[in-house]
Write an enzyme that holds these catalytic residues in place. Structure first.
Site, PDB file in Angstrom:
ATOM      1  N   ASP A  45      -9.455  -9.368  -0.178  1.00 59.00           N
ATOM      2  CA  ASP A  45      -8.860  -8.412   0.642  1.00 59.00           C
ATOM      3  C   ASP A  45      -8.860  -6.975   0.193  1.00 59.00           C
ATOM      4  O   ASP A  45      -8.579  -5.859   0.919  1.00 59.00           O
ATOM      5  CB  ASP A  45      -7.232  -8.921   0.839  1.00 59.00           C
ATOM      6  N   ASN A  95       0.873  -1.194  -0.271  1.00 63.66           N
ATOM      7  CA  ASN A  95       0.200   0.096   0.001  1.00 63.66           C
ATOM      8  C   ASN A  95       0.958   1.188   0.056  1.00 63.66           C
ATOM      9  O   ASN A  95       2.203   0.987  -0.105  1.00 63.66           O
ATOM     10  CB  ASN A  95      -0.822  -0.145   1.276  1.00 63.66           C
TER      11      ASN A  95
END
Length: 342
Positions: free
Chosen positions: A215, A26
């Protein structure tokens, strides 16, 4: 990516390693939980397919049926190496249990830490007839207790899969002008066309691909709710109810069900619309609960805004989520007490 394997009369083991790249993480540099789940599933698929083809039966491919609850014990970062080791721990007539450990390694300092432990169940499907489940060659157990414990785990997951399938009729409806911190405000969906790169030799989606997409959606729900850096803390058992065929359009939907002071539970399910070859009605293929935590820029846990429930269904789901949260908390405390005594 590298892979090592060990063969012998006892249960087989393999290790798969890969360096974590920027597209695995991320914006804060933490590796996505879905990336780790995909690597875990790949290792499980290799070892179980290899084992199921070690006998004299017909050629087959192991398909993922279930992933037991998985905790993300420690975050992994860009530049670290993920070492995924898998071992077959139990076989029934038609299924294989694989236990997987993930260790992150800082190749500059040599520091290593365990990031995940997971248990997966696979079913071998014939290459000639995808609807035929073939027999699994038995493994040799070092002690009879290992077989008895494995049989107990097998019966428990079988029962849980049945119960989960029976309560799987929910759909997520769009909400007009939702208020912040409500279920409707953060709920999210992602639509994906299943292509050849997503599929096994049999033309069905890899379990790891599905988990990665799930996810991703859960992460969007958590980020919309908190508006901070979020990471996967755990995934409750993921049940794969039906196979998803190449050419299907899948809708991955997520909604928040419960918040504690420091965590969020997000329900995610996958619905498939098969269009190629044999059009049929949309069906529920996979379902699971993901738990996320909110982190500061320094990686410290942050308080989570309380989820505002509006409808009776949302209130019921919140109470059910609270029950799961308290049950998990009690289990963890019991394990810590047990560990302290030894």
């Amino acid at each position: 990516m590298s892979e090592r394997g060990a063969a012998g009369p006892g249960p087989a083991t393999i290790q798969v390693s890969r360096i974590m790249r920027p597209d695995d993480a991320n914006v804060a540099g933490n590796v996505h939980g879905g990336t780790v789940l995909k690597m875990i599933e790949e290792a499980g698929a290799i070892i179980s397919t290899r084992h199921c083809n070690s006998g004299t039966g017909e050629p087959c491919v192991a398909a993922l049926a279930r992933v037991e609850r998985t905790d993300f014990l420690s975050p992994m970062c860009i530049g670290e190496v993920a070492n995924v080791s898998a071992e077959i721990t139990y076989t029934s007539k038609h299924s294989v249990e694989v236990q997987v450990n993930v260790m992150s390694e800082n190749i500059l300092t040599g520091a290593k830490k365990v990031t995940n432990k997971a248990t997966l169940w696979y079913v071998p499907l014939s290459l000639k007839n995808v609807n035929k489940v073939v027999e699994v060659p038995p493994i040799q157990y070092a002690r009879k207790e290992q077989e008895d414990e494995g049989r107990k785990r097998y019966e428990e997951q079988k029962l849980d899969r049945l119960e989960t399938k029976q309560r799987n009729g929910d759909v997520i409806m769009p909400v007009i002008n939702p208020e912040p911190h409500t279920v409707g405000y953060s709920q999210s969906s992602l639509i994906h066309l299943v292509g050849p790169s997503d599929c096994t030799l049999l033309g069905f989606v890899h379990g790891g691909v599905t988990m990665k997409l799930m996810d991703e959606v859960a992460g969007i729900v958590a980020a919309r709710h908190c508006k901070t850096n979020i990471v996967t803390a755990s995934v409750d058992a993921i049940n794969f109810h039906e196979k998803i065929k190449k050419g299907s359009v899948i809708t991955i939907s997520g909604r928040m069900t419960f918040t504690s002071n420091k965590s969020m539970e997000i329900e995610v399910f996958v619905d498939a619309d098969p269009f190629v070859d044999e059009p049929q009605e949309r069906y529920r293929a996979v379902s699971a609960f993901f738990t996320y935590v909110s982190l500061s820029k320094e990686g410290k846990p942050l308080p989570v805004p309380q989820l505002l429930t509006e409808t009776e269904d949302e209130k019921r789901r919140f109470e059910e989520g609270k029950g799961r949260y308290l049950q998990t908390k009690a289990k963890r405390q019991a394990q810590m007490q047990q560990a302290a005594q030894h």
